[in-house]
Design an enzyme around this catalytic site. Structure first.
Site, PDB file in Angstrom:
ATOM      1  N   GLY A 116       3.652 -31.879   7.037  1.00  0.00           N
ATOM      2  CA  GLY A 116       2.282 -32.378   7.077  1.00  0.00           C
ATOM      3  C   GLY A 116       1.681 -32.340   5.687  1.00  0.00           C
TER       4      GLY A 116
ATOM      5  N   GLY B  74      -1.662 -31.240   3.034  1.00  0.00           N
ATOM      6  CA  GLY B  74      -2.628 -30.153   2.873  1.00  0.00           C
ATOM      7  C   GLY B  74      -2.064 -29.077   1.972  1.00  0.00           C
TER       8      GLY B  74
ATOM      9  N   GLU C 186       6.368 -38.584   7.213  1.00  0.00           N
ATOM     10  CA  GLU C 186       5.355 -39.654   7.185  1.00  0.00           C
ATOM     11  C   GLU C 186       4.864 -39.934   5.783  1.00  0.00           C
ATOM     12  OE1 GLU C 186       2.707 -38.759  11.123  1.00  0.00           O
ATOM     13  OE2 GLU C 186       1.854 -38.509   9.162  1.00  0.00           O
TER      14      GLU C 186
ATOM     15  N   ASN D  95      -9.623 -34.573  12.754  1.00  0.00           N
ATOM     16  CA  ASN D  95      -8.994 -35.765  12.188  1.00  0.00           C
ATOM     17  C   ASN D  95      -8.296 -36.594  13.272  1.00  0.00           C
ATOM     18  OD1 ASN D  95      -9.700 -34.890   9.587  1.00  0.00           O
ATOM     19  ND2 ASN D  95      -7.841 -33.639   9.451  1.00  0.00           N
TER      20      ASN D  95
HETATM   21  N1  COA Z   1     -11.663 -23.163  14.054  1.00  0.00           N
HETATM   22  C1  COA Z   1     -12.641 -23.862  13.460  1.00  0.00           C
HETATM   23  N2  COA Z   1     -12.476 -24.520  12.296  1.00  0.00           N
HETATM   24  C2  COA Z   1     -11.277 -24.414  11.705  1.00  0.00           C
HETATM   25  C3  COA Z   1     -10.220 -23.666  12.248  1.00  0.00           C
HETATM   26  C4  COA Z   1     -10.455 -23.019  13.483  1.00  0.00           C
HETATM   27  N3  COA Z   1      -9.516 -22.311  14.068  1.00  0.00           N
HETATM   28  N4  COA Z   1      -9.159 -23.759  11.427  1.00  0.00           N
HETATM   29  C5  COA Z   1      -9.523 -24.546  10.407  1.00  0.00           C
HETATM   30  N5  COA Z   1     -10.791 -24.930  10.572  1.00  0.00           N
HETATM   31  C6  COA Z   1     -11.567 -25.788   9.681  1.00  0.00           C
HETATM   32  C7  COA Z   1     -11.561 -25.271   8.251  1.00  0.00           C
HETATM   33  O1  COA Z   1     -12.548 -24.281   8.066  1.00  0.00           O
HETATM   34  C8  COA Z   1     -11.855 -26.536   7.485  1.00  0.00           C
HETATM   35  O2  COA Z   1     -13.236 -26.832   7.632  1.00  0.00           O
HETATM   36  P1  COA Z   1     -14.109 -27.451   6.460  1.00  0.00           P
HETATM   37  O3  COA Z   1     -13.564 -28.835   6.268  1.00  0.00           O
HETATM   38  O4  COA Z   1     -15.488 -27.433   7.011  1.00  0.00           O
HETATM   39  O5  COA Z   1     -13.881 -26.555   5.289  1.00  0.00           O
HETATM   40  C9  COA Z   1     -11.074 -27.610   8.285  1.00  0.00           C
HETATM   41  O6  COA Z   1     -10.921 -27.070   9.601  1.00  0.00           O
HETATM   42  C10 COA Z   1      -9.694 -27.921   7.705  1.00  0.00           C
HETATM   43  O7  COA Z   1      -8.971 -26.730   7.613  1.00  0.00           O
HETATM   44  P2  COA Z   1      -8.040 -26.336   6.382  1.00  0.00           P
HETATM   45  O8  COA Z   1      -7.765 -24.876   6.475  1.00  0.00           O
HETATM   46  O9  COA Z   1      -8.616 -26.871   5.125  1.00  0.00           O
HETATM   47  O10 COA Z   1      -6.673 -27.002   6.747  1.00  0.00           O
HETATM   48  P3  COA Z   1      -5.963 -28.375   6.440  1.00  0.00           P
HETATM   49  O11 COA Z   1      -6.671 -29.227   5.459  1.00  0.00           O
HETATM   50  O12 COA Z   1      -4.571 -27.985   6.175  1.00  0.00           O
HETATM   51  O13 COA Z   1      -6.043 -29.130   7.859  1.00  0.00           O
HETATM   52  C11 COA Z   1      -5.587 -29.635  10.129  1.00  0.00           C
HETATM   53  C12 COA Z   1      -5.560 -28.566   9.021  1.00  0.00           C
HETATM   54  C13 COA Z   1      -4.925 -29.058  11.356  1.00  0.00           C
HETATM   55  C14 COA Z   1      -7.022 -30.049  10.433  1.00  0.00           C
HETATM   56  C15 COA Z   1      -4.792 -30.883   9.589  1.00  0.00           C
HETATM   57  O14 COA Z   1      -3.504 -30.493   9.212  1.00  0.00           O
HETATM   58  C16 COA Z   1      -4.688 -31.985  10.616  1.00  0.00           C
HETATM   59  O15 COA Z   1      -5.570 -32.829  10.720  1.00  0.00           O
HETATM   60  N6  COA Z   1      -3.593 -31.980  11.416  1.00  0.00           N
HETATM   61  C17 COA Z   1      -3.367 -32.950  12.451  1.00  0.00           C
HETATM   62  C18 COA Z   1      -2.530 -34.084  11.956  1.00  0.00           C
HETATM   63  C19 COA Z   1      -1.173 -33.653  11.504  1.00  0.00           C
HETATM   64  O16 COA Z   1      -0.700 -32.571  11.784  1.00  0.00           O
HETATM   65  N7  COA Z   1      -0.492 -34.494  10.776  1.00  0.00           N
HETATM   66  C20 COA Z   1       0.833 -34.145  10.294  1.00  0.00           C
HETATM   67  C21 COA Z   1       1.608 -35.247   9.855  1.00  0.00           C
HETATM   68  S1  COA Z   1       0.917 -35.834   8.293  1.00  0.00           S
END
Ligand code: COA
Length: 503
Positions: free
Chosen positions: A269, A271, A294, A384
C-alpha cells in the site's frame, strides 16, 4: 519538449482547443470517466474549466452536476475543484481529496466504494448506464493516432472504448520516455473469460499504446502540469519498528521454506509505514525482489535502481515530489524494469493468486479477532475507500495488515474489541503488525487470535481494557467468538462522546 511534438497525428491538430472550450462538451447529468490513479495521470485543466461553468450555472439557479468514474484517487485539480463547486452528484471509486471527502460524508456526493480491480467489470455490467464523456490524460499521441498513457493506466482503455465523446489532455510535464512502459491488455467481455496469459510480473502481454475511435475525439487540450505527488515524512520510530517486525517474519517464513529463496512478488500500500517497509526491505539480504502491485512508491524506485528489485508491475506511480523529479530526469534507468498495466490486470485475482503475492496494507483499526477496518472512522465517516487492499488481501499467498497501535495522540486504540466496520474479514488476514509486534494469525481460532493480538499488537495502555473486554465475553458463556455485545462498540461511543477511548 515542445507541446507540438507531443501530438504527432496531423489530422487531430484542428481539435486542439482551450480547456474552457473542451469543457463545453460536458452537460448536466453526464456520466464522465476520467483517467487517474493515486494522484497520477489525472486530467489537470478541463475539470477546472468545468468547475467554473458549474459555478456559473449554480449562480444562475441552474442544476449542473456530473457523475464521475475514475481509476482511483486524483488530485486537487480534478476532485478538489469539482468538490468545491458541488459539481459531482455521484463518484466511484477511491478518493483521497479532502474536499471531495467532505462532500461524500455530508451526502452531497453519492459515493460507491468498491474494489479497484472490479471497477471495469462494474461498468461493463451496465448497472451504472452508458458513459457520455471520457477525459483522459496522455503523454503523447502518435502519428498513427494511437495514444500513449501518462503516469497511470487505470481504466483508461475502457473509458476510451465506451464514452460517446472523448476529451484528451496531452501533458508535456509527463516524460515522453514513458512511451514503451505501458502494457495494455483488455479482458474478454464474454464468459468464460480468456485466461490472462501472465505468469511473471515481468511478462508483457499486450501493447504499449491505447486506441480510440478518432471520430469520437471532440477536443484536445495541451497542458504542462505536475501530478499530485505527496511528500512522505521520513519513517518515524513506529514505522521503523513495524518494518522491523515484518522483516523478521519474512525471514522466518523463508527459513521455514514457506517463502522460496527467489521470494514472492510484493504488493504494498502507500503511505509512510509502507514506505518504511520498502526502506527496510532494501537493507535486507533478499535479492531479486519483484513487485506485483498497484502503485510504485519511492522505496521501490530505490530498490529498482540498486538492483535489489528486478521488476515492478503496477498501474501507476505514487512518488514524492523529490523522487518524481529524480524519476523524470533518470527515466532511462527504469524503463526496462517498470510495467504499467490497466488496473483490471494489476489487481486481478486470477494473477494475484497465480503469482502468490505478499500483500502488505495499512489498516485504520483491527479487532481482537482479526477483522480489519480500512475505510471508516468511528464506523460512520468515510476516509478514502477500500482501494486495492481487498483485491490483494483475499487472493494473496500471505496477507499482512499494519498499523501503529495508537491514533490521535493516544486517544484511540487501533486494536479494538470489535471493528466499527469490516472491510477484510478475519479469514483474509494472515498477520497483523504494530510497533509492539507481529501476530501470526494463520490457523488460529478466534480465542487464540484474541490472546495473541492483545499480547503482541495492542498498546500497553489498552491491553488491560482489552483483556477485561475479552474476559467478559468468556464469562458470557464462552461462545466460539467471545464478544460482549453490549460493550462491543462502547470504545467508539466513548471516543465520540469524550474524545478518548480511555475511560
Ligand atoms: N481511528 C480514527 N482515526 C484514525 C485511526 C483510528 N483507528 N487510525 C488512523 N486514523 C486517522 C489518522 O489520525 C489520520 O487522520 P488525519 O488525516 O486527520 O491526520 C488518518 O486516519 C490517516 O492515518 P495515517 O496514520 O496517516 O495512515 P495512512 O496515511 O497510512 O492511511 C489508511 C491509512 C488505512 C487510511 C490508508 O492506508 C487507506 O486509505 N487504506 C485503504 C486503501 C488501501 O489499503 N489501499 C492499498 C492499496 S494502494
Amino acid at each position: 519538449m515542445s507541446q507540438e511534438k507531443r501530438i504527432h497525428h496531423s489530422g487531430l491538430q484542428h481539435k486542439i482547443c482551450s480547456a474552457e472550450d473542451a469543457a463545453k462538451w460536458i452537460k448536466h447529468g453526464d456520466l464522465v470517466g476520467v483517467s487517474g490513479f493515486t494522484g497520477s495521470g489525472y486530467p489537470k485543466a478541463v475539470p477546472g474549466a468545468l468547475a467554473d461553468r458549474i459555478k456559473q450555472a449554480h449562480s444562475e439557479g441552474e442544476e449542473f452536476q456530473i457523475k464521475v468514474l475514475t481509476g482511483a484517487s486524483t488530485g486537487p485539480q480534478m476532485d478538489g475543484v469539482l468538490a468545491e463547486v458541488n459539481g459531482v452528484s455521484y463518484r466511484s471509486s477511491f478518493n483521497t481529496d479532502p474536499k471531495m471527502r467532505e462532500r461524500i460524508n455530508n451526502g452531497d456526493t453519492t459515493y460507491f466504494d468498491m474494489h479497484l480491480g472490479q471497477v471495469a467489470s462494474f461498468y461493463r455490467s451496465g448497472a451504472i448506464g452508458d458513459m457520455d464523456v471520457a477525459i483522459i490524460e496522455l503523454s503523447s499521441i502518435r502519428a498513427d493516432g494511437t495514444l500513449i498513457a501518462s503516469s497511470a493506466v487505470g481504466n483508461n482503455q475502457l473509458w476510451l472504448n465506451s464514452a460517446k465523446k472523448v476529451i484528451l489532455e496531452v501533458n508535456s510535464w509527463q516524460p515522453a520516455e514513458l512511451e514503451g512502459m505501458h502494457d495494455i491488455w483488455e479482458v474478454t467481455t464474454t464468459y468464460p473469460q480468456e485466461i490472462i496469459p501472465l505468469r511473471n510480473p515481468s511478462d508483457r502481454i499486450g501493447v504499449d499504446y491505447m486506441t480510440v475511435d478518432l471520430d469520437k475525439v471532440v477536443a484536445i487540450v495541451e497542458t504542462n502540469s505536475h501530478d499530485r505527488n505527496t511528500p512522505f515524512s521520513p519513517p518515524d520510530d513506529n514505522a521503523r519498528m513495524i518494518a522491523g517486525h515484518l522483516m523478521e517474519f519474512l525471514k522466518d517464513e523463508m527459513k521455514e521454506g514457506r517463502i522460496p529463496q527467489e521470494f514472492l512478488p510484493l504488493q504494498s500500500g502507500v503511505g509512510n509505514v509502507a514506505n518504511a517497509v520498502m526502506e527496510a526491505l532494501s537493507k535486507e539480504d533478499f535479492e531479486n525482489l519483484m513487485a506485483y502491485t498497484e502503485v510504485i512508491q519511492d522505496g521501490m524506485l530505490t530498490m529498482l535502481e540498486s538492483g535489489k528489485m528486478s521488476v515492478a508491475s503496477a498501474t501507476s506511480f505514487s512518488l514524492s515530489p523529490d523522487k518524481v523529479q529524480y524519476f523524470n530526469n533518470n527515466i532511462h534507468k527504469f524503463r526496462d524494469k517498470i510495467i504499467l498495466r490497466p488496473q483490471e490486470i494489476s489487481n486481478h485475482p486470477e494473477i494475484i493468486r497465480r503469482l502468490g503475492c505478499i500483500a502488505m496494507n495499512a489498516a485504520i483499526e483491527i479487532d481482537i479477532f482479526g477483522n480489519v477496518n480500512s475505510t471508516h472512522i468511528m464506523g460512520t465517516r468515510m476516509m478514502n475507500g477500500i482501494g486495492g487492499s481487498g483485491d490483494f488481501a483475499r487472493n494473496s499467498k500471505l496477507t499482512i495488515f499494519m498499523t501503529p497501535s495508537l491514533a490521535k495522540n493516544g486517544a484511540i486504540s487501533a486494536i479494538v474489541p470489535m471493528v466499527s466496520r469490516v472491510d477484510h474479514a478475519s479469514m483474509d488476514v494472515h498477520a497483523v503488525v504494530t510497533e509492539h509486534g507481529l501476530a501470526d494469525l494463520r490457523g488460529l481460532s478466534p480465542k487464540q487470535r484474541a490472546e495473541l493480538l492483545i499480547e503482541k499488537c495492542a498498546h500497553p495502555n489498552f491491553r488491560p481494557l482489552l483483556r477485561e473486554y475479552y474476559n467478559k465475553g468468556l464469562d458470557n458463556g464462552s461462545m466460539y467468538t467471545p464478544h460482549h455485545l453490549k460493550e462491543a462498540l462502547s470504545w467508539h461511543e466513548r471516543f465520540v462522546d469524550t474524545g478518548s477511548m480511555l475511560p
